[in-house]
Design a protein around this motif. Sequence first.
Motif, PDB file in Angstrom:
ATOM      1  N   ILE A  45       0.816  -1.216   0.000  1.00  0.00           N
ATOM      2  CA  ILE A  45       0.000   0.000   0.000  1.00  0.00           C
ATOM      3  C   ILE A  45       0.850   1.268   0.000  1.00  0.00           C
ATOM      4  O   ILE A  45       0.305   2.381  -0.069  1.00  0.00           O
ATOM      5  CB  ILE A  45      -0.965   0.031   1.203  1.00  0.00           C
ATOM      6  CG1 ILE A  45      -0.187   0.067   2.528  1.00  0.00           C
ATOM      7  CG2 ILE A  45      -1.925  -1.156   1.153  1.00  0.00           C
ATOM      8  CD1 ILE A  45      -1.060   0.300   3.748  1.00  0.00           C
ATOM      9  N   GLY A  46       2.161   1.110   0.063  1.00  0.00           N
ATOM     10  CA  GLY A  46       3.034   2.280   0.114  1.00  0.00           C
ATOM     11  C   GLY A  46       2.775   3.285  -0.997  1.00  0.00           C
ATOM     12  O   GLY A  46       2.559   4.478  -0.732  1.00  0.00           O
ATOM     13  N   ALA A  49       6.184   2.454   2.528  1.00  0.00           N
ATOM     14  CA  ALA A  49       6.228   1.198   3.287  1.00  0.00           C
ATOM     15  C   ALA A  49       7.140   0.241   2.539  1.00  0.00           C
ATOM     16  O   ALA A  49       7.233   0.290   1.306  1.00  0.00           O
ATOM     17  CB  ALA A  49       4.841   0.596   3.438  1.00  0.00           C
ATOM     18  N   ILE A  50       7.804  -0.617   3.266  1.00  0.00           N
ATOM     19  CA  ILE A  50       8.718  -1.587   2.662  1.00  0.00           C
ATOM     20  C   ILE A  50       8.350  -2.985   3.141  1.00  0.00           C
ATOM     21  O   ILE A  50       8.101  -3.208   4.327  1.00  0.00           O
ATOM     22  CB  ILE A  50      10.182  -1.273   3.035  1.00  0.00           C
ATOM     23  CG1 ILE A  50      10.629   0.044   2.393  1.00  0.00           C
ATOM     24  CG2 ILE A  50      11.112  -2.405   2.603  1.00  0.00           C
ATOM     25  CD1 ILE A  50      10.659   0.031   0.881  1.00  0.00           C
ATOM     26  N   ALA A  89       1.270  -3.888   4.269  1.00  0.00           N
ATOM     27  CA  ALA A  89      -0.085  -4.479   4.266  1.00  0.00           C
ATOM     28  C   ALA A  89      -0.434  -5.148   2.936  1.00  0.00           C
ATOM     29  O   ALA A  89      -1.389  -4.765   2.263  1.00  0.00           O
ATOM     30  CB  ALA A  89      -1.131  -3.411   4.601  1.00  0.00           C
ATOM     31  N   PRO A  90       0.303  -6.176   2.525  1.00  0.00           N
ATOM     32  CA  PRO A  90       0.042  -6.796   1.219  1.00  0.00           C
ATOM     33  C   PRO A  90      -1.357  -7.391   1.083  1.00  0.00           C
ATOM     34  O   PRO A  90      -1.853  -7.550  -0.037  1.00  0.00           O
ATOM     35  CB  PRO A  90       1.113  -7.891   1.120  1.00  0.00           C
ATOM     36  CG  PRO A  90       1.576  -8.137   2.525  1.00  0.00           C
ATOM     37  CD  PRO A  90       1.440  -6.822   3.227  1.00  0.00           C
ATOM     38  N   ILE A  97      -8.199   0.801  -0.331  1.00  0.00           N
ATOM     39  CA  ILE A  97      -8.914   1.056   0.924  1.00  0.00           C
ATOM     40  C   ILE A  97      -7.974   1.416   2.074  1.00  0.00           C
ATOM     41  O   ILE A  97      -8.422   1.601   3.206  1.00  0.00           O
ATOM     42  CB  ILE A  97      -9.768  -0.166   1.342  1.00  0.00           C
ATOM     43  CG1 ILE A  97      -8.881  -1.410   1.524  1.00  0.00           C
ATOM     44  CG2 ILE A  97     -10.867  -0.426   0.325  1.00  0.00           C
ATOM     45  CD1 ILE A  97      -9.630  -2.605   2.097  1.00  0.00           C
ATOM     46  N   ALA A  98      -6.681   1.532   1.800  1.00  0.00           N
ATOM     47  CA  ALA A  98      -5.732   1.866   2.860  1.00  0.00           C
ATOM     48  C   ALA A  98      -5.973   3.292   3.352  1.00  0.00           C
ATOM     49  O   ALA A  98      -6.326   4.182   2.587  1.00  0.00           O
ATOM     50  CB  ALA A  98      -4.300   1.727   2.350  1.00  0.00           C
ATOM     51  N   ASN A  99      -5.770   3.483   4.627  1.00  0.00           N
ATOM     52  CA  ASN A  99      -5.946   4.803   5.232  1.00  0.00           C
ATOM     53  C   ASN A  99      -4.688   5.643   4.996  1.00  0.00           C
ATOM     54  O   ASN A  99      -3.603   5.254   5.433  1.00  0.00           O
ATOM     55  CB  ASN A  99      -6.202   4.653   6.740  1.00  0.00           C
ATOM     56  CG  ASN A  99      -6.668   5.931   7.389  1.00  0.00           C
ATOM     57  OD1 ASN A  99      -6.391   7.022   6.904  1.00  0.00           O
ATOM     58  ND2 ASN A  99      -7.366   5.810   8.497  1.00  0.00           N
ATOM     59  N   PRO A 100      -4.807   6.811   4.355  1.00  0.00           N
ATOM     60  CA  PRO A 100      -3.624   7.639   4.085  1.00  0.00           C
ATOM     61  C   PRO A 100      -3.281   8.609   5.208  1.00  0.00           C
ATOM     62  O   PRO A 100      -2.329   9.380   5.073  1.00  0.00           O
ATOM     63  CB  PRO A 100      -4.035   8.407   2.830  1.00  0.00           C
ATOM     64  CG  PRO A 100      -5.505   8.639   3.018  1.00  0.00           C
ATOM     65  CD  PRO A 100      -6.017   7.377   3.708  1.00  0.00           C
ATOM     66  N   ILE A 101      -4.044   8.603   6.305  1.00  0.00           N
ATOM     67  CA  ILE A 101      -3.832   9.611   7.341  1.00  0.00           C
ATOM     68  C   ILE A 101      -2.429   9.527   7.932  1.00  0.00           C
ATOM     69  O   ILE A 101      -1.776  10.559   8.160  1.00  0.00           O
ATOM     70  CB  ILE A 101      -4.909   9.496   8.445  1.00  0.00           C
ATOM     71  CG1 ILE A 101      -6.236  10.044   7.919  1.00  0.00           C
ATOM     72  CG2 ILE A 101      -4.477  10.238   9.708  1.00  0.00           C
ATOM     73  CD1 ILE A 101      -7.383   9.953   8.910  1.00  0.00           C
ATOM     74  N   ALA A 102      -1.933   8.323   8.198  1.00  0.00           N
ATOM     75  CA  ALA A 102      -0.602   8.201   8.797  1.00  0.00           C
ATOM     76  C   ALA A 102       0.460   8.823   7.904  1.00  0.00           C
ATOM     77  O   ALA A 102       1.408   9.456   8.386  1.00  0.00           O
ATOM     78  CB  ALA A 102      -0.278   6.729   9.067  1.00  0.00           C
TER      79      ALA A 102
END
Length: 357
Positions: A14-15, A75-76, A284-285, A292-297
């Motif tokens: 999701i990176g 993300a890695i 989060a593969p 649907i990943a949350n971009p807030i972080a």
Amino acid sequence: MEHYSVAVIAGDGIGPEVMAEGLKALQAVERVHNWIRFDIRCLDWNCGYYARHGRMMPDNGLEILRDFDAILLGAIGAPDVPDHISVWELILPIRRRFHQYVNLRPIKLLKGLESPLRHKGQAELDFVVVRENTEGEYSNMGGRLHAGTPYELAIQNNVFTRFGVERVIRYAFSLAQSLGRKRVTAATKSNGINHSMPFWDEVFRDVSRSHPEIRTDLFHIDALAAYFVSRPEIFDVVVASNLFGDILTDLGAAVVGGLGLAPSGNINPEREYPSMFEPIHGSAPDIAGKGIANPIATIWSVSMMMDHLGHREMGQLLLDGIEEVLVEGVVRTPDIGGRATTSEMGDAIVNSIMRKA
């Protein structure tokens, strides 16, 4: 016109999805403050790069990054590349080569959200964890012997230097002063780890003598984890070793809404090298490509980057944009009870930022 150069490593899973929203938010800041520009260079260093080249980044990767003002990481990690390769050949070399010895993670319940902890609100859940980031339990010291035999053994050495422990603890006290906070808490386990942890405690006490105005506590890590749940309101700044800080901050993220909301900064306080900012949620593969990943972080990590670059009003603008969307409650990703896509959440935050112009 003020310019900053930013290296972007979107990474895996999701990176790239969340990084796209972080960059949209950064562009919104440019539009609101038209005297500042961010020169972005995207680098395709990830597990796909490893599959093609047999390494996570080019041989001169660290030299490429050296002259940037900041680094943004998505993300890695991928299922087909072991973590000890993906992390140890990309993230950890950056942290160590650039002396990013502070891993800074706010534990803050955002407006518009409810904590899973009953009766705990914004006032009780607002503190910062300072994690030592370059040595301690994650030191690359040790090895394996007699591999594949019944006598096989593995040794992993924890490495604590006075220089390394003292500088991160001094940073924690300095941070408390700059934030107007009155308490610094250190994580320890000196009742069970009988060399490195008493050493950590001694250095903490030595440094604390220079700050008589700040209250100090030393809590064993197991009790401290319990207090994160039962008494989070007692904390202002928490300082911990590499492993303890890693575990505590994931717990901290859980009590303020989840990993999708948790930012971090890998900080070189002396600013001799670029600092790196990233969400703590990983690649989060299992949900990658679903939108649907949350971009807030990630957007909050961009806010932390702005703070580090000396533009706190811009960092606050980003954080205010996030909180306004959460308070409205109309656009939310599935992890926080909604149905919005990653891009819809990012667009809502950008629109909020623009309304504040």
